[in-house]
Design an enzyme around this catalytic site. Structure first.
Site, PDB file in Angstrom:
ATOM      1  N   SER A 150       0.820  -1.199   0.000  1.00  0.00           N
ATOM      2  CA  SER A 150       0.000   0.000   0.000  1.00  0.00           C
ATOM      3  C   SER A 150       0.864   1.264   0.000  1.00  0.00           C
ATOM      4  CB  SER A 150      -0.961  -0.037   1.201  1.00  0.00           C
ATOM      5  OG  SER A 150      -1.946   0.960   1.099  1.00  0.00           O
ATOM      6  N   ASP A 247      -9.885  -3.019  -6.261  1.00  0.00           N
ATOM      7  CA  ASP A 247      -9.104  -2.117  -5.412  1.00  0.00           C
ATOM      8  C   ASP A 247      -9.141  -0.718  -6.016  1.00  0.00           C
ATOM      9  OD1 ASP A 247      -6.889  -0.721  -4.138  1.00  0.00           O
ATOM     10  OD2 ASP A 247      -6.037  -2.657  -3.612  1.00  0.00           O
ATOM     11  N   HIS A 277      -8.652  -4.034  -1.220  1.00  0.00           N
ATOM     12  CA  HIS A 277      -7.313  -3.578  -0.861  1.00  0.00           C
ATOM     13  C   HIS A 277      -6.746  -4.337   0.343  1.00  0.00           C
ATOM     14  CE1 HIS A 277      -3.990  -0.787  -0.861  1.00  0.00           C
ATOM     15  NE2 HIS A 277      -4.158  -0.566   0.427  1.00  0.00           N
TER      16      HIS A 277
END
Length: 312
Positions: A150, A247, A277
């Protein structure tokens, strides 16, 4: 986004996930405290874990026997505003054991208290420490990969750009899980209506705004602050990028992957159907997560220990 779009294995966990009040100071403090309170979890057999008092703080995962002489620098996620290296203890330890590599997981200062370039400076300092300590760790400084998840993957992507421009030893690979690469996504108000699961565009705007110190999506950003803003991607190390097809970052990750390929960089893009995600972190025992982790570690292992690891 309807729950029916999520992979059936992941739906229950997704439905239970609370919304994170990251736009509030108290909300960020609560989430940060919960991460610390949760701690490292159960030890992973066959791996020694040590804290290193350097910079923002490092965690070193060493397989019993010392490893094969290669290493991974790992950067945790959290939208630039939350997170801690300890949250990835199990992931880093299992990676160290399965690939027989040393893993160094770095903390970094968080926004908005510490906007850019604080986090990148801390990550770069961790890279320098690993380079300088390679001999004592039994690691070949020319066989070190950089990875993250991320926002951590976004930092990792920016780090390899900065290291490329500095010169000297280069990462052998970049290993990026659902990387947060482009602040211009946060500026797209049309994406607010989609209400992506786990990490939506409202949270994305908070993260980027805190990190950049202003509204995301402006005409210019500082060098190395937003990976996708770099025009010239030539000469960067081979990349593996994963992202779920539902996502928020799917489009920007696809775009960056294609731009890497267009620049002559070997890049594998692993798009997982029905995956929100960060699913491999919060649902690691599902079949879809185990499959992704197996594919990702196989790729990284080949890059670290195979003949293709020489970058010249």
């Amino acid at each position: 986004m309807k729950l029916t779009m999520v992979d059936p294995e992941l739906r229950r966990a997704v439905a239970r996930t609370p919304r994170l009040p990251l736009n509030r100071t108290w909300g960020r403090r609560v989430v940060r405290a919960l991460v610390h309170r949760r701690g490292a979890g159960k030890p992973v057999e066959g791996v020694e874990v040590a804290k290193v008092d350097h910079g923002a703080g490092l965690r070193l995962y060493t397989p019993v026997g010392g490893g094969s002489g290669v290493a991974l620098l790992w950067v945790h996620g959290g939208g630039y505003v939350i997170g801690d290296a300890v949250q990835d203890d199990a992931f880093c330890a299992v990676t160290a054991r399965e690939l027989d590599v040393a893993v160094v997981s770095t903390n970094y200062r968080l926004a908005p208290e510490h906007p850019f370039p604080a986090a990148l400076d801390d990550t770069f300092a961790a890279w320098q420490w690993l380079q300088q300590s390679a001999g004592s760790l039994g690691v070949d400084r020319d066989r070190i990969a950089v990875g993250g998840a991320s926002a951590g993957a976004g930092l990792a992507a920016c780090l390899v750009q900065r290291v490329h421009d500095v010169g000297d030893a280069q990462p052998v690979a970049q290993w990026l899980f659902a990387p947060m690469l482009d602040d211009r996504t946060a500026a797209r108000r049309d994406l607010d209506r989609v209400r992506h699961r786990i990490w939506n565009n409202a949270a994305n705007r908070v993260g980027w705004g805190a990190y950049l110190g202003g509204e995301p999506g402006g005409p210019r950003t500082p060098d190395y602050s937003v990976a996708a803003r770099r025009a010239d991607l030539r000469g960067l190390p081979p990349a593996w990028i994963s992202v779920g097809d539902i996502d928020l970052f799917a489009d920007e990750d696809r775009d960056y992957s294609q731009r890497l390929r267009d620049a002559g960089v070997d890049c594998v893009l692993d798009v997982v159907p029905g995956a929100p995600h960060g699913f491999e972190a919060w649902a690691p025992d599902t079949g879809v997560a185990r499959g992704l982790l197996q594919r990702s570690r196989a790729w990284l292992g080949a890059r670290l220990t195979g003949p293709g690891s020489d970058q010249g």
